[in-house]
Write a protein that holds these residues in place. Structure first.
Motif, PDB file in Angstrom:
ATOM      1  N   THR A 162       0.713  -1.304  -0.022  1.00 26.18           N
ATOM      2  CA  THR A 162      -0.025   0.027  -0.026  1.00 26.18           C
ATOM      3  C   THR A 162       1.070   1.295  -0.013  1.00 26.18           C
ATOM      4  OG1 THR A 162      -0.078   0.120   2.282  1.00 26.18           O
ATOM      5  CG2 THR A 162      -1.788  -0.994   1.077  1.00 26.18           C
ATOM      6  N   LYS A 163       0.495   2.215  -0.593  1.00 30.94           N
ATOM      7  CA  LYS A 163       1.169   3.436  -0.631  1.00 30.94           C
ATOM      8  C   LYS A 163       0.380   4.459   0.265  1.00 30.94           C
ATOM      9  CE  LYS A 163       4.464   2.048  -3.351  1.00 30.94           C
ATOM     10  NZ  LYS A 163       5.785   1.866  -2.740  1.00 30.94           N
ATOM     11  N   ALA A 164       1.022   5.440   0.810  1.00 34.20           N
ATOM     12  CA  ALA A 164       0.212   6.591   1.462  1.00 34.20           C
ATOM     13  C   ALA A 164      -0.027   7.743   0.251  1.00 34.20           C
ATOM     14  CB  ALA A 164       1.098   7.146   2.434  1.00 34.20           C
ATOM     15  N   VAL A 165      -1.522   8.072   0.503  1.00 32.10           N
ATOM     16  CA  VAL A 165      -1.937   9.066  -0.620  1.00 32.10           C
ATOM     17  C   VAL A 165      -2.297  10.372   0.033  1.00 32.10           C
ATOM     18  CG1 VAL A 165      -2.521   7.044  -2.305  1.00 32.10           C
ATOM     19  CG2 VAL A 165      -4.230   7.912  -0.540  1.00 32.10           C
ATOM     20  N   GLY A 166      -2.362  10.418   1.495  1.00 34.03           N
ATOM     21  CA  GLY A 166      -2.606  11.672   2.161  1.00 34.03           C
ATOM     22  C   GLY A 166      -2.824  11.351   3.445  1.00 34.03           C
ATOM     23  N   TRP A 167      -3.561  12.610   3.942  1.00 33.24           N
ATOM     24  CA  TRP A 167      -3.971  12.703   5.355  1.00 33.24           C
ATOM     25  C   TRP A 167      -5.324  12.650   5.763  1.00 33.24           C
ATOM     26  CZ3 TRP A 167       0.002  12.009   9.207  1.00 33.24           C
ATOM     27  CH2 TRP A 167       1.144  12.096   8.676  1.00 33.24           C
ATOM     28  N   ASP A 204      -3.789   3.751  -0.143  1.00 34.94           N
ATOM     29  CA  ASP A 204      -4.600   3.257  -1.362  1.00 34.94           C
ATOM     30  C   ASP A 204      -4.938   1.977  -0.991  1.00 34.94           C
ATOM     31  OD1 ASP A 204      -1.898   2.472  -1.535  1.00 34.94           O
ATOM     32  OD2 ASP A 204      -1.789   3.035  -3.888  1.00 34.94           O
ATOM     33  N   LYS A 205      -5.417   0.877  -2.193  1.00 36.30           N
ATOM     34  CA  LYS A 205      -5.623  -0.286  -1.991  1.00 36.30           C
ATOM     35  C   LYS A 205      -4.591  -1.004  -2.337  1.00 36.30           C
ATOM     36  CE  LYS A 205     -10.350  -0.063  -3.223  1.00 36.30           C
ATOM     37  NZ  LYS A 205     -11.607  -0.636  -4.028  1.00 36.30           N
ATOM     38  N   PRO A 206      -4.169  -2.307  -1.716  1.00 33.12           N
ATOM     39  CA  PRO A 206      -2.861  -2.877  -1.770  1.00 33.12           C
ATOM     40  C   PRO A 206      -2.778  -3.208  -3.696  1.00 33.12           C
ATOM     41  CG  PRO A 206      -3.858  -3.809  -0.120  1.00 33.12           C
ATOM     42  CD  PRO A 206      -4.994  -2.794  -0.861  1.00 33.12           C
ATOM     43  N   ARG A 207      -1.563  -2.851  -3.920  1.00 29.81           N
ATOM     44  CA  ARG A 207      -1.342  -3.460  -5.516  1.00 29.81           C
ATOM     45  C   ARG A 207       0.177  -3.881  -5.583  1.00 29.81           C
ATOM     46  NH1 ARG A 207      -2.846   0.892  -9.586  1.00 29.81           N
ATOM     47  NH2 ARG A 207      -1.820   2.071  -8.374  1.00 29.81           N
ATOM     48  N   THR A 208       0.603  -4.681  -6.571  1.00 25.24           N
ATOM     49  CA  THR A 208       2.015  -4.811  -6.568  1.00 25.24           C
ATOM     50  C   THR A 208       2.803  -3.814  -7.543  1.00 25.24           C
ATOM     51  OG1 THR A 208       1.487  -6.272  -8.807  1.00 25.24           O
ATOM     52  CG2 THR A 208       1.255  -7.534  -6.696  1.00 25.24           C
ATOM     53  N   PRO A 209       4.060  -3.911  -7.625  1.00 23.08           N
ATOM     54  CA  PRO A 209       4.895  -3.105  -8.150  1.00 23.08           C
ATOM     55  C   PRO A 209       4.472  -3.144  -9.772  1.00 23.08           C
ATOM     56  CG  PRO A 209       6.105  -3.695  -6.292  1.00 23.08           C
ATOM     57  CD  PRO A 209       4.813  -4.578  -6.373  1.00 23.08           C
ATOM     58  N   TYR A 210       4.351  -4.166 -10.163  1.00 17.22           N
ATOM     59  CA  TYR A 210       3.970  -4.793 -11.272  1.00 17.22           C
ATOM     60  C   TYR A 210       2.549  -3.965 -11.671  1.00 17.22           C
ATOM     61  CZ  TYR A 210       1.958  -7.326 -15.485  1.00 17.22           C
ATOM     62  OH  TYR A 210       1.344  -7.672 -16.592  1.00 17.22           O
ATOM     63  N   GLN A 211       1.399  -4.034 -11.243  1.00 22.57           N
ATOM     64  CA  GLN A 211       0.321  -3.609 -11.483  1.00 22.57           C
ATOM     65  C   GLN A 211       0.615  -1.829 -11.366  1.00 22.57           C
ATOM     66  OE1 GLN A 211      -1.676  -5.161  -8.198  1.00 22.57           O
ATOM     67  NE2 GLN A 211      -2.843  -6.641  -9.512  1.00 22.57           N
TER      68      GLN A 211
END
Length: 133
Positions: free
Chosen positions: A38-43, A56-63
């Motif tokens: 998951t990546k932080a997208v805000g506060w 955000d929703k979990p995704r692979t680096p490939y996606q």
């Protein structure tokens, strides 16, 4: 990532280097194709004003790289083919096999080192020193 997969042993021979390079190649593929993050997208703030991160929703680096649209058609096709032919279970078995070999090599070096040391040296190394010494 290095110590998580290769542990905290000292690797200093050509055979170990070859195994480490093979290990990193497998770990890289498993991490980039099959490990979702998951990546932080805000506060956001709760009703008391405390700030917390929004992910955000979990995704692979490939996606993520496919969705970004920055790849050329050829590179995207190459990655898609790699994704289709790669079996995650085979990757894990390969990683475990290499890790077992690395542990065996490290254990052999440790046994050889202990065999070359005398018992007195080992006993001296295990005793604690006083403040006066």
């Amino acid at each position: 990532m290095v110590r998580r997969h290769a542990f905290h042993y000292r690797y200093d021979t050509a055979a170990e280097l070859k195994l480490l390079n093979a290990l990193y190649a497998l770990v890289r593929v498993r991490l980039n194709l099959f490990t979702a993050t998951t990546k932080a997208v805000g506060w956001r703030s709760n009703k008391h004003g405390k700030k917390t991160r929004i992910y955000d929703k979990p995704r692979t680096p490939y996606q993520r790289v496919i969705d970004s649209g920055i790849l050329t058609e050829a590179k995207a096709a190459e990655l898609a083919q790699l994704m289709e032919i790669t079996n995650p279970a085979d990757l894990t078995r390969g990683i475990t096999k290499i890790q077992t070999q690395l542990i065996a090599l490290a254990a052999a070096k440790t046994r050889a080192l202990e065999a070359s040391s005398t018992r007195a040296e080992i006993a001296e190394a295990r005793t604690t020193l006083s403040r006066a010494s």
